[in-house]
Design a protein around this motif. Structure first.
Motif, mmCIF file in Angstrom:
data_model
loop_
_atom_site.group_PDB
_atom_site.id
_atom_site.type_symbol
_atom_site.label_atom_id
_atom_site.label_comp_id
_atom_site.label_asym_id
_atom_site.label_seq_id
_atom_site.Cartn_x
_atom_site.Cartn_y
_atom_site.Cartn_z
ATOM 1 N N PRO A 51 -15.200 -23.134 7.191
ATOM 2 C CA PRO A 51 -15.774 -21.957 7.834
ATOM 3 C C PRO A 51 -14.894 -21.484 8.965
ATOM 4 C CG PRO A 51 -16.926 -23.948 8.500
ATOM 5 C CD PRO A 51 -15.977 -24.364 7.453
ATOM 6 N N ALA A 52 -14.947 -20.185 9.203
ATOM 7 C CA ALA A 52 -14.131 -19.594 10.267
ATOM 8 C C ALA A 52 -14.743 -19.918 11.605
ATOM 9 C CB ALA A 52 -14.047 -18.088 10.083
ATOM 10 N N THR A 53 -13.912 -20.314 12.555
ATOM 11 C CA THR A 53 -14.379 -20.614 13.896
ATOM 12 C C THR A 53 -13.441 -19.993 14.888
ATOM 13 O OG1 THR A 53 -13.128 -22.671 13.959
ATOM 14 C CG2 THR A 53 -15.407 -22.795 13.171
ATOM 15 N N GLY A 54 -13.855 -19.970 16.125
ATOM 16 C CA GLY A 54 -12.998 -19.450 17.184
ATOM 17 C C GLY A 54 -12.597 -18.020 16.898
ATOM 18 N N SER A 55 -11.380 -17.753 17.221
ATOM 19 C CA SER A 55 -10.883 -16.396 17.017
ATOM 20 C C SER A 55 -10.671 -16.085 15.565
ATOM 21 C CB SER A 55 -9.566 -16.189 17.771
ATOM 22 O OG SER A 55 -8.578 -17.047 17.234
ATOM 23 N N GLY A 56 -10.771 -17.104 14.690
ATOM 24 C CA GLY A 56 -10.595 -16.826 13.268
ATOM 25 C C GLY A 56 -11.659 -15.906 12.732
ATOM 26 N N ALA A 57 -12.761 -15.710 13.420
ATOM 27 C CA ALA A 57 -13.804 -14.829 12.925
ATOM 28 C C ALA A 57 -13.681 -13.437 13.505
ATOM 29 C CB ALA A 57 -15.166 -15.414 13.253
ATOM 30 N N ALA A 58 -12.593 -13.159 14.198
ATOM 31 C CA ALA A 58 -12.433 -11.835 14.822
ATOM 32 C C ALA A 58 -12.251 -10.768 13.772
ATOM 33 C CB ALA A 58 -11.222 -11.854 15.753
ATOM 34 N N PRO A 59 -12.623 -9.533 14.082
ATOM 35 C CA PRO A 59 -12.431 -8.446 13.117
ATOM 36 C C PRO A 59 -10.958 -8.250 12.834
ATOM 37 C CG PRO A 59 -13.921 -7.787 14.890
ATOM 38 C CD PRO A 59 -13.330 -9.090 15.278
ATOM 39 N N ALA A 60 -10.682 -7.652 11.675
ATOM 40 C CA ALA A 60 -9.294 -7.430 11.271
ATOM 41 C C ALA A 60 -8.642 -6.399 12.155
ATOM 42 C CB ALA A 60 -9.248 -6.959 9.814
ATOM 43 N N ALA A 61 -7.348 -6.575 12.358
ATOM 44 C CA ALA A 61 -6.614 -5.640 13.205
ATOM 45 C C ALA A 61 -5.893 -4.585 12.412
ATOM 46 C CB ALA A 61 -5.607 -6.401 14.060
ATOM 47 N N GLY A 62 -5.592 -4.804 11.207
ATOM 48 C CA GLY A 62 -4.880 -3.808 10.411
ATOM 49 C C GLY A 62 -3.740 -4.454 9.686
ATOM 50 N N ALA A 63 -3.129 -3.681 8.812
ATOM 51 C CA ALA A 63 -2.045 -4.196 7.996
ATOM 52 C C ALA A 63 -0.730 -3.893 8.612
ATOM 53 C CB ALA A 63 -2.127 -3.599 6.600
ATOM 54 N N GLY A 64 0.274 -4.537 8.079
ATOM 55 C CA GLY A 64 1.633 -4.246 8.479
ATOM 56 C C GLY A 64 2.152 -3.049 7.737
ATOM 57 N N ALA A 65 3.466 -2.818 7.878
ATOM 58 C CA ALA A 65 4.072 -1.628 7.315
ATOM 59 C C ALA A 65 3.959 -1.580 5.821
ATOM 60 C CB ALA A 65 5.536 -1.566 7.728
ATOM 61 N N ASP A 66 4.194 -2.693 5.161
ATOM 62 C CA ASP A 66 4.216 -2.688 3.706
ATOM 63 C C ASP A 66 3.118 -3.539 3.104
ATOM 64 O OD1 ASP A 66 6.358 -0.998 3.407
ATOM 65 O OD2 ASP A 66 7.785 -2.600 3.845
ATOM 66 N N GLY A 67 2.364 -4.242 3.929
ATOM 67 C CA GLY A 67 1.304 -5.066 3.379
ATOM 68 C C GLY A 67 0.122 -4.235 2.992
ATOM 69 N N THR B 21 0.817 -1.214 0.000
ATOM 70 C CA THR B 21 0.000 0.000 0.000
ATOM 71 C C THR B 21 0.847 1.259 0.000
ATOM 72 O OG1 THR B 21 -1.720 -1.178 1.204
ATOM 73 C CG2 THR B 21 -1.820 1.231 1.234
ATOM 74 N N LEU B 22 1.871 1.315 0.818
ATOM 75 C CA LEU B 22 2.695 2.514 0.955
ATOM 76 C C LEU B 22 3.976 2.458 0.136
ATOM 77 C CD1 LEU B 22 2.426 3.168 4.809
ATOM 78 C CD2 LEU B 22 0.977 4.040 2.968
ATOM 79 N N GLY B 23 4.161 1.398 -0.655
ATOM 80 C CA GLY B 23 5.393 1.275 -1.423
ATOM 81 C C GLY B 23 5.637 2.442 -2.378
ATOM 82 N N PRO B 24 4.683 2.765 -3.286
ATOM 83 C CA PRO B 24 4.914 3.895 -4.199
ATOM 84 C C PRO B 24 5.091 5.217 -3.478
ATOM 85 C CG PRO B 24 3.108 2.517 -4.965
ATOM 86 C CD PRO B 24 3.440 2.047 -3.579
ATOM 87 N N LEU B 25 4.323 5.436 -2.410
ATOM 88 C CA LEU B 25 4.444 6.694 -1.663
ATOM 89 C C LEU B 25 5.848 6.857 -1.103
ATOM 90 C CD1 LEU B 25 1.873 8.210 0.770
ATOM 91 C CD2 LEU B 25 4.227 7.936 1.523
ATOM 92 N N GLY B 26 6.379 5.816 -0.482
ATOM 93 C CA GLY B 26 7.717 5.911 0.079
ATOM 94 C C GLY B 26 8.779 6.109 -0.984
ATOM 95 N N ALA B 27 8.639 5.417 -2.130
ATOM 96 C CA ALA B 27 9.635 5.552 -3.197
ATOM 97 C C ALA B 27 9.613 6.941 -3.817
ATOM 98 C CB ALA B 27 9.388 4.489 -4.264
ATOM 99 N N VAL B 28 8.421 7.465 -4.093
ATOM 100 C CA VAL B 28 8.310 8.800 -4.691
ATOM 101 C C VAL B 28 8.822 9.867 -3.734
ATOM 102 C CG1 VAL B 28 6.661 10.548 -5.452
ATOM 103 C CG2 VAL B 28 6.446 8.197 -6.257
ATOM 104 N N ALA B 29 8.440 9.768 -2.459
ATOM 105 C CA ALA B 29 8.919 10.743 -1.484
ATOM 106 C C ALA B 29 10.428 10.688 -1.346
ATOM 107 C CB ALA B 29 8.252 10.492 -0.126
ATOM 108 N N GLY B 30 10.984 9.485 -1.319
ATOM 109 C CA GLY B 30 12.431 9.367 -1.196
ATOM 110 C C GLY B 30 13.169 9.922 -2.395
ATOM 111 N N LEU B 31 12.685 9.623 -3.626
ATOM 112 C CA LEU B 31 13.331 10.141 -4.829
ATOM 113 C C LEU B 31 13.262 11.663 -4.881
ATOM 114 C CD1 LEU B 31 12.215 7.638 -7.625
ATOM 115 C CD2 LEU B 31 14.500 7.937 -6.678
ATOM 116 N N THR B 32 12.125 12.227 -4.503
ATOM 117 C CA THR B 32 11.979 13.686 -4.519
ATOM 118 C C THR B 32 12.911 14.340 -3.524
ATOM 119 O OG1 THR B 32 9.666 13.473 -5.171
ATOM 120 C CG2 THR B 32 10.350 15.570 -4.200
#
Length: 802
Positions: free
Chosen positions: A763-779, A430-441
């Motif tokens: 099917p999702a069971t247990g904690s597998g059905a928990a809401p998403a927590a968010g992405a990592g740095a570059d995912g 997600t943030l790959g192009p943003l970081g590359a463009v900012a760094g090049l500039t």
């Protein structure tokens, strides 16, 4: 306790770095008297292309033995017509002759010179000219200030009479034409001003004939010069539009074979017309008038090539570049503004359809190829200004079709830079192009500033020596893209570390940027450094989480104010001639003339706001952000919630750009330049985070320990951030059959952004059905946004790699 004090301590570090950078200046020795007589010889319209050994042999020999440079003839009017140039020379500040003007040219102005006796002369229009400059113009100039600073002055010719006339119109000694033997006349006063004629027109033969006549008069002046004298030859004005750079040659004791420069330009080989008056007084050892000249004394520095032809080729080439720069810059920024507006319109339907739906219902997503093309266009739009800056490393201005050559070089560089970003590791995140463009500039602008800002001077996206506002350091456009690139780079790096370390990373990167912007050895922009300090404080305060509250904005404003006060106190301790813009303004406030500076700044802000294409960029970017990206369907709020350090960087950029533009008299130009980088990258990141809004990840123990359940849990999207651990880390043991993330090739960590989520049969069971927590740095961005829950009545069956 330490965490509470961290923002204050980091802000103090930034302020200390800024004050150190702003006040560290080279020590200058006090100017010494170098001559007993000064002769200022002017030739209106004389350019370096008019000088050669055959046509102007006298000036050629003088340039060989003396110091040379390019003269910017800015006055209170544009273009600087001959009478304006002579008046500015004698005032030491921007001045203009009153009266009507024709658009786009210099009308012949008849100067009435009366000679009631055979010694001096009188200009009956002088008192009206003084009132015009004092009451109607914003500079508060006093025509005749140079003549008032010496006991006696000589004028030869009508143009010289304008420069040598005292404020009440009296010329001490006057001759309508140069005598055959002017030795007695030139030796009668310590200051002589001589009008050698005018070189005008575009016809090479006519220009050569006029230059030859002026050179013959100069030969008589040099033959009759008093002993121990400084002779200064200057092309004192333009004769038509567009403006050009002109000849400046100094010959005398201490001026041997060097480049001319002054503190007003800070650039070797460049001088301003307003520098000639303080140069004459300094050479004679006379004090400056009470109201300080805008110009600074010229000096000679080494480094000039031994071969005169090679040396003269440099200012002649600079003149050609400056002339071409204005024409090319107008259409470049107009095209850039139009392209970014069209791109913003094209992005709107993509944003509407970017969010993928978990169920079988919903609009069909846009074709992957269309999205990929739009992403490449967004990257190219963000890199347009850095590419145009680097294009000035190639001498495109030397051809007959300068605009075509510039466009070709810029397009090639833009394609190459876009390819670098596209092929860079992490582009699919997600943030790959943003970081590359900012760094090049940041790298492109920063390296140019560290190596002398040679691409900024007379560059299409830099500043023109013809404008007379800046000759070294960062220009308006350079400041905008540099502060945006530096803060976005800081945010991108901070997003990759743990929450507690983010403010330190932001301060480390941003503090280095403050030094680059504010140091007189580098960016030489004290106002830009103050603005960047305020923006950096905002970014550091909210980089670990939270929003830009009133208290945090006040805290950032206090940091900028502390830097301003610290720099002002130290700047006011310097001698008047060595103060920066802030010190001169405060001194003017003390003597009651600060209103003129405020008036000039407000006038410049209004003119820039109305006439600059960058205003369109700033307004179009603001409209896209407010009415699209920040809407619930726009994705930017979700991006901010998942990546708080990016939110901090963009907020800090907005604060710094607005403050820098308003205080610097550039209106929205700084914000427009920053927006040309930030807005396309914000749109691209929003597209990607919306594309992954239905992906699911699972919380693990490491995330809950650092940021509580679900990571940071801040802002829309409930996302965590990069400190929440590796996006590809396996779920906690015993979490259920879907705790481990699927490693489907289409959605693995190396998959292109926007790949469809993998589906599992179990099917999702247990904690597998928990809401998403968010992405990592570059995912890809993930979370529990609007698409994060399965439709009611159906079990969730989606388990994807982030």
């Amino acid at each position: 306790m330490l965490r509470r004090l961290a923002p204050a301590l980091l802000t103090l570090v930034v302020v200390a770095l800024g004050i150190t950078a702003l006040t560290a200046r080279p020590e200058r020795a006090a100017p010494e008297r170098t001559a007993d007589f000064v002769v200022l010889a002017g030739v209106a319209g004389l350019r370096w292309e008019d000088v050669d050994p055959e046509t102007t042999p006298t000036l050629w020999r003088m340039a060989r033995d003396g110091s040379i440079g390019s003269l910017s003839v800015r006055s209170a009017h544009r273009p600087t017509c001959p009478v304006d140039g002579w008046l500015t020379l004698g005032a030491g500040s921007y001045a203009a002759w009153n009266g009507s003007r024709q658009a786009g040219g210099c009308p012949p102005t008849a100067v009435t010179v009366e000679q009631p006796d055979r010694i001096g002369a009188n200009l009956p229009d002088q008192e009206g000219v003084v009132r015009y400059n004092q009451e109607r113009l914003a500079w508060g100039t006093v025509p005749g200030a140079l003549a008032e600073s010496v006991r006696c002055s000589v004028a030869v010719g009508p143009g010289a009479a304008v420069a040598a006339a005292r404020p009440f119109g009296r010329v001490d000694r006057y001759a309508a034409a140069l005598p055959e033997d002017p030795a007695e006349l030139l030796g009668s006063c310590v200051l002589s001003i001589v009008d050698l004629g005018t070189v005008a027109g575009d016809n090479p033969a006519d220009r050569a004939a006029a230059a030859r006549e002026a050179d013959a008069r100069l030969a008589r002046v040099l033959a009759a010069r008093p002993p121990r004298s400084l002779v200064f030859v200057a092309g004192v004005s333009d004769t038509d539009v567009p403006s050009r750079l002109h000849v400046a040659v100094a010959d005398g004791p201490g001026w041997e074979r060097g480049w001319l420069t002054s503190a007003s330009t800070g650039r070797e080989g460049y001088l301003q017309l307003v520098d000639l008056a303080p140069t004459a007084l300094t050479a004679l050892g006379r004090p400056m008038p009470e109201r300080l000249f805008l110009g600074r004394p010229a000096e000679s520095v080494g480094g000039r090539p031994a071969d005169l032809a090679t040396a003269i080729a440099q200012p002649a080439d600079a003149d050609r570049e400056a002339a071409a720069q204005r024409r090319v810059a107008d259409w470049f920024f107009a095209l850039l503004a139009g392209a970014q507006v069209l791109l913003a319109v094209a992005v709107l339907p993509l944003l509407r359809r970017a969010r993928r739906h978990a169920g079988p219902y919903g609009p069909e997503p846009v074709s992957r190829r269309v999205v990929a093309v739009v992403e490449l266009l967004l990257i190219a739009a963000a890199l347009a200004v850095p590419a145009a800056l680097l294009a000035d490393a190639v001498p495109w201005w030397r051809g007959d079709h300068a605009g075509v050559y510039f466009a070709g070089v810029t397009v090639l560089l833009l394609v190459a830079a876009t390819a670098v970003v596209r092929l860079a590791p992490g582009h699919a995140s997600t943030l790959g192009p943003l970081g590359a463009v900012a760094g090049l500039t940041t790298l492109a602008v920063g390296v140019d500033v560290l190596t002398g800002a040679r691409l900024q001077l007379n560059g299409v996206v830099g500043y023109s020596a013809l404008e007379g506002g800046r000759y070294a350091g960062l220009g308006t456009v350079g400041l905008g893209v540099f502060l945006a690139g530096a803060l976005l780079s800081a945010g991108w790096l901070a997003q990759r570390v743990r929450r507690s370390w983010r403010p330190m990373v932001v301060v480390a990167v941003g503090g280095a940027a403050v030094v680059v912007v504010g140091s007189p050895y580098l960016g030489a922009d004290s106002i830009g450094a103050i603005a960047l300090t305020a923006g950096l404080s905002v970014a550091a305060a909210i980089s670990a989480g939270g929003w830009l509250t009133i208290s945090r904005l006040v805290w950032a404003s206090m940091a900028g104010l502390a830097l301003t006060i610290g720099f002002a106190v130290l700047d006011l301790r310097r001698p008047a001639a060595e103060r920066g813009s802030l010190g001169r303004f405060l001194a003017a406030v003390g003597d009651g003339t600060g209103g003129l500076t405020v008036h000039r700044s407000s006038t410049a802000n209004f003119e820039t706001l109305v006439n600059s294409p960058l205003t369109v960029l700033a307004l179009a970017g603001a409209l896209l952000v407010w009415f699209a990206l920040l809407q619930p369907w726009g994705g930017l709020m979700r991006l901010f919630g998942i990546y708080p350090a990016i939110r901090a960087a963009m907020a800090g950029t907005a604060v710094a750009a607005v403050i820098g533009g308003l205080l610097g008299g550039d209106a929205l130009d700084v914000a427009g330049a920053a927006g040309a980088l930030v807005v396309p990258m914000a749109a691209l990141a929003a597209l990607r985070v919306l594309d992954h809004s239905t992906d699911r990840t699972l919380p693990d123990a490491a995330r809950q320990r650092d940021g509580g359940p679900g990571g940071a849990g801040e802002g829309p999207g409930g996302g965590g951030g990069p400190d929440d651990g590796d996006p590809d880390r396996q779920g906690p043991a015993g979490a259920g059959p879907t705790a481990a993330r699927a490693t489907d090739p289409a959605t693995g960590p190396d998959a292109p952004a926007g790949s469809p989520p993998a589906r599992t049969a179990a099917p999702a069971t247990g904690s597998g059905a928990a809401p998403a927590a968010g992405a990592g740095a570059d995912g890809p961005a993930t979370g529990t946004g609007d698409g994060g829950r399965a439709p009611a009545g159906r079990p969730s069956t989606e388990v994807t790699a982030s």
